[in-house]
Design an enzyme around this catalytic site. Structure first.
Site, PDB file in Angstrom:
ATOM      1  N   TYR A 296       0.835  -1.200   0.000  1.00 56.88           N
ATOM      2  CA  TYR A 296       0.000   0.000   0.000  1.00 56.88           C
ATOM      3  C   TYR A 296       0.874   1.256   0.000  1.00 56.88           C
ATOM      4  O   TYR A 296       1.701   1.458   0.893  1.00 56.88           O
ATOM      5  CB  TYR A 296      -0.910  -0.017   1.223  1.00 56.88           C
ATOM      6  CG  TYR A 296      -2.073   0.929   1.129  1.00 56.88           C
ATOM      7  CD1 TYR A 296      -3.251   0.530   0.502  1.00 56.88           C
ATOM      8  CD2 TYR A 296      -1.999   2.209   1.654  1.00 56.88           C
ATOM      9  CE1 TYR A 296      -4.331   1.384   0.411  1.00 56.88           C
ATOM     10  CE2 TYR A 296      -3.074   3.082   1.559  1.00 56.88           C
ATOM     11  CZ  TYR A 296      -4.239   2.671   0.935  1.00 56.88           C
ATOM     12  OH  TYR A 296      -5.312   3.530   0.837  1.00 56.88           O
ATOM     13  N   TYR A 346      -5.840   5.160  -7.614  1.00 58.91           N
ATOM     14  CA  TYR A 346      -6.106   4.990  -6.193  1.00 58.91           C
ATOM     15  C   TYR A 346      -7.523   4.454  -6.023  1.00 58.91           C
ATOM     16  O   TYR A 346      -8.487   5.213  -5.955  1.00 58.91           O
ATOM     17  CB  TYR A 346      -5.938   6.306  -5.436  1.00 58.91           C
ATOM     18  CG  TYR A 346      -6.133   6.163  -3.942  1.00 58.91           C
ATOM     19  CD1 TYR A 346      -5.202   5.479  -3.182  1.00 58.91           C
ATOM     20  CD2 TYR A 346      -7.241   6.703  -3.300  1.00 58.91           C
ATOM     21  CE1 TYR A 346      -5.372   5.327  -1.814  1.00 58.91           C
ATOM     22  CE2 TYR A 346      -7.416   6.567  -1.931  1.00 58.91           C
ATOM     23  CZ  TYR A 346      -6.478   5.873  -1.190  1.00 58.91           C
ATOM     24  OH  TYR A 346      -6.639   5.724   0.168  1.00 58.91           O
TER      25      TYR A 346
END
Length: 388
Positions: A296, A346
């Site tokens: 991440y 994203y």
């Protein structure tokens, strides 16, 4: 008949295009990516009996089930923590299959995060930061001036960068590598748009002297879905099965999702360490057994903290690990080979989970050679995806 332990696998992945203005509702995006994941697996949406998403996803389960024609839903849940939920959805889907509660679990995340609202901007109100969706801790930040994700992430990284002498130029190497991957990924927003280290250093400051614009993930519109079923059933479906060898979560004492300022040592990421301890023990493997990683990357410092937290390098050695070329396609640990949240899109980390699946299948546009095991991580949760 008594329940028995059932191994789980990812059988399908599906996504919309990733854009800055989708031109349709988030429910429509959710339905499109969910249907694509079912088609990819060769499973009828009518047969979905489990659904998992994030607490902050705006699409209602019942409405999405109606859109897809789901016939008999047995289980639903939502996971708090924003992006920390990405690998958490895989963990909980695996658990439902393991327990025999569900046969086909749909995971999704759909958002018009650029065109409908802006995660990166100062909030006009704090109603979304409340107990029950994993963001209540931000009420300790927003009223006192720490009003954006970049400010929270920079403050979290500051002590670590100071202790180990990490400069913003060091962080730039992460961004450059991920944009190199994105440049060869037709689905990435930054397709055909690599950057140099000087481009990174010339991008504007967002939180001086820690984060520049090119250290920050994008604001994107789009949807990503994953279909989890039993390993046995996946072997009879359309795609090469991607076994969920193991998955877990960890929320240590005094640890928060991004306003992570209250635990004892601010130079480490305790949640990554907690996930790593449980995960490596569960699967009987370790960092050296991973051929790739999807980590991440809301902000570049988080990549360093997770590399160290999962044991790919020692504390404070993350910047040198990156500088050695370890994250490159021919490196020790090719990382975020789709371009990551910085380079592709994203979608709250769910697109990184999908890239882990593609690496195991052997279908990534930036395919790593001889992949058997891939780590996917979203801080408070992680999984090892493996070849069958």
């Amino acid at each position: 008949m008594a329940r028995k332990f059932t191994e789980a696998a990812i059988a399908g992945i599906g996504a919309t295009e990733f854009s800055k203005e989708s031109g349709r509702s988030e429910l429509q995006l959710a339905a499109e990516c969910a249907k694509a994941a079912c088609d990819d697996a060769g499973i009828s949406p009518h047969d979905i009996d489990g659904m998992i998403t994030f607490t902050i996803d705006n699409s209602d389960e019942v409405m999405l089930a109606r859109c897809l024609g789901v016939k008999n839903l047995a289980y639903t849940t939502r996971i708090p923590g924003g992006g920390a939920a990405a690998a958490g959805t895989i963990f909980q889907a695996m658990a439902m299959i393991n327990a025999g509660v569900c046969n086909n679990v749909l995971i999704w995340r759909a958002m018009n995060e650029r065109s409908q609202y802006r995660f990166g901007q100062n909030p006009t109100n704090t109603t979304s930061y409340q107990s029950g969706n994993g963001t209540g801790s931000l009420l300790w930040c927003v009223p006192f001036g720490a009003m954006t994700p970049a400010s929270w992430g920079a403050l979290q990284a500051q002590r670590y960068m100071h202790k180990y002498g990490v400069t913003n130029r060091d962080l730039g190497l992460i961004s450059v590598q991920q944009r190199k991957y994105a440049a060869t990924n037709p689905k990435a927003w930054f397709y055909n748009k690599p950057i140099t280290l000087e481009d990174h250093q010339n991008s504007k400051w967002i939180m001086e002297p820690l984060l520049r614009m090119l250290d920050c993930c994008q604001e994107s519109d789009g949807g990503q879905a994953i279909l989890v079923t039993s390993l046995e059933r996946a072997r009879d479906l359309k795609q090469k099965p991607v076994r969920i060898l193991g998955a877990t979560q960890s929320i240590p004492y005094n640890v928060e999702v991004i306003s992570n300022y209250y635990h004892e040592d601010l130079t480490v990421m305790p949640e990554a360490q907690g996930v790593a301890g449980r995960l490596w023990d569960m699967v009987g493997l370790g960092p050296k057994d991973m051929q790739a990683a999807m980590i991440y990357d809301a902000f570049t410092p988080h990549v360093l903290l997770q590399l160290e937290g999962f044991g790919f390098c020692k504390a404070g050695e993350g910047k040198d690990f990156v500088k050695s070329g370890a994250l490159a396609i021919d490196g020790i640990l090719p990382t975020n080979t789709h371009g990551g949240l910085l380079g592709e899109a994203y979608i709250h980390g769910m697109n990184s989970m999908a890239e882990g699946v593609r690496q195991i299948r052997g279908t990534s546009v930036n395919q790593v050679k001889s992949v058997t095991n891939v780590l996917v991580s979203s801080g408070m949760a992680g999984a090892v995806l493996s070849a069958d």
